[in-house]
Motif scaffolding. Sequence first.
Motif, PDB file in Angstrom:
ATOM      1  N   TYR A 119      32.175  43.364  40.331  1.00 18.53           N
ATOM      2  CA  TYR A 119      32.003  42.113  39.413  1.00 18.53           C
ATOM      3  C   TYR A 119      32.892  41.097  39.414  1.00 18.53           C
ATOM      4  N   TRP A 170      31.825  37.516  38.274  1.00 16.24           N
ATOM      5  CA  TRP A 170      31.531  37.355  36.863  1.00 16.24           C
ATOM      6  C   TRP A 170      33.101  36.500  36.455  1.00 16.24           C
ATOM      7  N   THR A 210      29.417  25.564  34.139  1.00 13.70           N
ATOM      8  CA  THR A 210      29.762  26.568  35.173  1.00 13.70           C
ATOM      9  C   THR A 210      30.732  25.571  36.081  1.00 13.70           C
ATOM     10  N   GLU A 269      21.333  28.174  27.612  1.00 10.20           N
ATOM     11  CA  GLU A 269      20.545  29.616  27.806  1.00 10.20           C
ATOM     12  C   GLU A 269      20.300  29.776  26.084  1.00 10.20           C
ATOM     13  N   TYR A 274      29.571  34.893  32.565  1.00 13.85           N
ATOM     14  CA  TYR A 274      28.427  34.899  33.399  1.00 13.85           C
ATOM     15  C   TYR A 274      28.562  34.953  35.040  1.00 13.85           C
ATOM     16  N   HIS A 275      27.657  35.114  35.572  1.00 13.89           N
ATOM     17  CA  HIS A 275      27.670  35.428  37.168  1.00 13.89           C
ATOM     18  C   HIS A 275      27.694  34.007  37.737  1.00 13.89           C
ATOM     19  N   HIS A 277      24.294  33.075  39.658  1.00 15.02           N
ATOM     20  CA  HIS A 277      23.133  33.455  38.823  1.00 15.02           C
ATOM     21  C   HIS A 277      23.733  33.365  37.255  1.00 15.02           C
ATOM     22  N   HIS A 286      22.085  32.377  34.837  1.00 20.61           N
ATOM     23  CA  HIS A 286      21.506  32.768  33.589  1.00 20.61           C
ATOM     24  C   HIS A 286      21.551  34.232  33.335  1.00 20.61           C
ATOM     25  N   ARG A 287      22.278  35.047  34.175  1.00 28.43           N
ATOM     26  CA  ARG A 287      22.975  36.248  33.988  1.00 28.43           C
ATOM     27  C   ARG A 287      24.138  36.257  33.312  1.00 28.43           C
ATOM     28  N   TRP A 288      24.078  36.708  31.905  1.00 31.79           N
ATOM     29  CA  TRP A 288      25.095  36.341  31.275  1.00 31.79           C
ATOM     30  C   TRP A 288      25.562  37.431  29.998  1.00 31.79           C
ATOM     31  N   ALA A 289      26.582  37.681  29.603  1.00 31.56           N
ATOM     32  CA  ALA A 289      26.856  38.491  28.367  1.00 31.56           C
ATOM     33  C   ALA A 289      28.054  38.156  27.607  1.00 31.56           C
ATOM     34  N   PRO A 305      31.272  42.568  31.511  1.00 29.02           N
ATOM     35  CA  PRO A 305      30.447  43.900  31.837  1.00 29.02           C
ATOM     36  C   PRO A 305      31.319  44.916  32.741  1.00 29.02           C
TER      37      PRO A 305
END
Length: 124
Positions: A35, A38, A58, A65, A85-86, A89, A91-94, A98
């Motif tokens: 990770y 991230w 970013t 998003e 977020y990555h 990418h 669009h890969r976020w939390a 993680p």
Amino acid sequence: MTGLSGAALLEVLSAAATNIGLALLAAALLIRCLYARWHRTEALHVLRDGTHYLRWHTRRDLHEEPWSRPPSPAPEIGSEVTVYYHARHPHRWALTAPYRYLRVLLGVGAVTTGLGLLGPLLLA
């Protein structure tokens, strides 16, 4: 058949605890390396056409998003929300890290390793 003496049993248990603790520490290090890309940032909560969005910067550009399930009650429009977020990418976020349980894994590994290393010294 002879049983193990107390000292030999302690040595076996200490070696097992040390090996398990080192394996947990290695697993924590591996998880953190997986990770590494991230990043944590602050996102802005935006409402557009009745749909909730999160907007953040970013390292290269502004990213937006859709936020399909905001918590109830939803934060105020224009408030900041922590986002992970990555980097490659976005669009890969939390909303949560993680790797959030990594500290627990590190702590259990450190305590188990410490007990394994100090175990034989307790009876000496």
